[in-house]
Design an enzyme around this catalytic site. Structure first.
Site, short mmCIF file in Angstrom:
data_model
loop_
_atom_site.label_atom_id
_atom_site.label_comp_id
_atom_site.label_asym_id
_atom_site.label_seq_id
_atom_site.Cartn_x
_atom_site.Cartn_y
_atom_site.Cartn_z
N CYS A 53 1.07 -0.86 0.24
CA CYS A 53 0.07 0.11 0.36
C CYS A 53 0.91 1.29 -0.06
CB CYS A 53 -1.26 -0.01 1.03
SG CYS A 53 -2.27 1.67 1.19
N CYS B 120 -6.49 -2.74 7.28
CA CYS B 120 -7.80 -1.97 6.87
C CYS B 120 -8.91 -2.61 6.28
CB CYS B 120 -7.85 -0.80 5.96
SG CYS B 120 -7.26 -1.13 4.24
#
EC number: 2.8.1.13
Length: 375
Positions: free
Chosen positions: A105, A201
Site C-alpha cells: 500500500c 484496513c
C-alpha cells in the site's frame, strides 16, 4: 512567505492531523486528501470503526480539515488498491506465502499513485504521518528510523523511490507519540485522543482466513510433516498457517512444534524449536535506497530486519542475478516468504535497500516410504 503547496494524506487519525497542522505552521499551503481504497458497503468496513477505510474515518479527516481551515478532498484509489494490494494479498496466501499488505500500500498507493495525482495537479510535495525520517548517503536518499522506537515505521517504507524520497516530508519522524498527542491538543484538533487502529484496513478483526473465504479462495488441504518426511497429521488448508506458528496446529508431540515451511503441494512442515533457525534465504523485488544498486557477485556485510519489530542482526548479502542471498551472522528464526526484509548499515539507522523474502534455506529430507503416525 508561503513555502508552496503540499498534499497531506489524511487518514482520520491524530498522526496525519498533526502532520497537516505542523506544515501549516511551517508556512505550507496544505491540501488534505483521504484515499478511498475500499468499497464502504463491503463487510470489511461495516463491521469495524477502527479502520482507515471506514466512513467514520473519512468524516474525522474532513472534520480536521474544517478545524484547520484547509481544503479537503477524497481521492478514489479503489482500482490500484485492488490490483496492487488485495489481489497480491490473496495470491500470496494461495502460494503458501504470508503477505505484507502495508508495504504494498505504501509503495504503490500512498506514495506511488498519490504522487502521480499530485503531479497532475502541479504539486511536487506530499507528506504523511509516518514515524520515519529522510537521510542522505552521498547522492542517495533513504528512509531512516523514527526516533520513537515503539512507533518507528521505516520497515514499511523501503519501497519508496529516490524521486519519492526527494519530495516527501515526515514531520513526525523526530517526535514521540505522546508529543504528537500533546500538539494535537494544543491545536484543538478533534482527533487528539482518538484511539489507533491495529488492524489491516480491509481485514475486519484481523481475521484474514474469513476474508479469504469470502473471496472464494479454495484452501489447499494436505499433511503435516516433519523434516524427515514423516506424516504427523492432516490439515484443511495451508492458507491457515504461517512460518513460526505454534498455536492451532492440533498436533500432540513430545515437544512443541512450529511451522518451518509451507510447500507447493500443500504440505506444512513442522519442526522443534532448534529446527526453526535459518542458515540462509533469498530476497527478490529489490529496491535500493541509501545504497547504490549492487552488481551481480558483489557482497556486503550489513544488518537485516526480517519482520516488523524484529531487531536487525548482522548478515552478509551477495547480489545474484535475481535478488540477493542472505547469510545471517547471528541467530535468526521464522524467516517467512512473502514478508519483507530490509537492510541497514552496521553502524547507522537508514535503509540501504529492501525486498521480499522469497524462499528459506530449509531443505527437507524425504523418507521412503513416509512413515505415517496417523491414528
Amino acid at each position: 512567505m508561503s513555502k508552496g503547496k503540499i498534499i497531506v494524506a489524511m487518514s482520520g487519525g491524530v498522526d496525519s492531523a498533526v502532520t497537516a497542522g505542523l506544515l501549516m505552521e511551517d508556512g505550507y499551503e496544505v491540501i488534505g486528501v483521504n484515499l478511498r481504497t475500499w468499497e464502504y458497503e463491503a463487510p470489511a468496513c461495516d463491521t469495524t470503526k477502527k479502520s482507515c477505510c471506514s466512513p467514520e474515518d473519512i468524516r474525522d479527516a474532513r472534520d480536521v480539515g474544517i478545524s484547520l481551515k484547509i481544503p479537503f478532498y477524497v481521492i478514489k484509489m479503489e482500482k490500484v488498491f485492488q490490483e496492487k494490494v488485495i489481489d497480491r494479498f490473496i495470491e500470496d496466501y494461495q502460494h503458501g506465502k504470508t503477505p505484507n499488505p502495508c508495504v504494498e500500500c505504501n509503495t504503490f498507493v500512498k506514495f506511488g499513485a498519490l504522487f502521480e495525482k499530485a503531479k497532475a495537479l502541479g504539486i511536487d510535495k506530499i507528506a504523511t504521518g509516518h514515524y520515519a525520517r529522510i537521510a542522505r548517503n552521498g547522492e542517495r536518499y533513504a528512509i531512516a528510523n523514527g526516533i520513537d522506537v515503539g512507533k518507528n515505521q521505516a520497515y514499511y517504507l523501503y519501497g519508496l523511490s529516490q524521486e519519492n524520497l526527494k519530495n516527501v516530508i515526515f514531520p513526525l519522524g523526530e517526535m514521540t507519540k505522546p508529543e504528537v498527542r500533546q500538539i494535537a491538543r494544543r491545536m484543538g484538533l478533534p482527533v487528539a485522543d482518538k484511539s489507533e487502529s491495529q488492524e489491516i484496513c480491509f481485514i475486519p478483526e484481523n481475521d484474514y482466513r474469513k476474508f479469504l473465504e469470502k473471496k472464494n479462495v479454495e484452501f489447499t488441504p494436505g499433511f503435516f510433516k516433519l523434516k524427515d518426511g514423516r506424516i504427523v497429521g492432516k490439515h484443511k488448508g495451508r492458507e491457515n498457517f504461517t512460518i513460526g506458528q505454534r498455536k492451532g496446529l492440533g498436533i500432540a508431540w513430545k515437544n512443541p512444534l512450529y511451522v518451518i515451511s509451507i510447500e507447493d503441494d500443500g504440505s506444512v512442515i513442522l519442526g522443534e524449536e532448534n529446527e526453526t533457525y535459518n542458515e540462509s534465504f533469498s530476497v527478490i523485488d529489490l529496491n535500493f535506497q541509501g545504497l547504490a544498486p549492487l552488481n551481480e557477485g558483489e557482497s556486503l556485510e550489513c544488518r537485516v530486519q526480517v519482520r516488523y519489530r524484529h531487531i536487525p542482526i548482522r548478515c552478509k548479502i551477495t547480489k545474484m542475478k535475481e535478488g540477493l542471498i542472505v547469510h545471517p551472522l547471528e541467530d535468526v528464526r521464522g524467516v517467512t516468504p512473502g514478508q519483507s526484509a530490509v537492510f541497514y548499515p552496521l553502524d547507522s539507522d537508514y535503509l540501504l535497500l529492501g525486498g521480499i523474502i522469497s524462499k528459506g534455506s530449509i531443505q527437507m529430507r524425504v523418507a521412503e516410504p513416509a512413515i505415517s503416525v496417523l491414528n
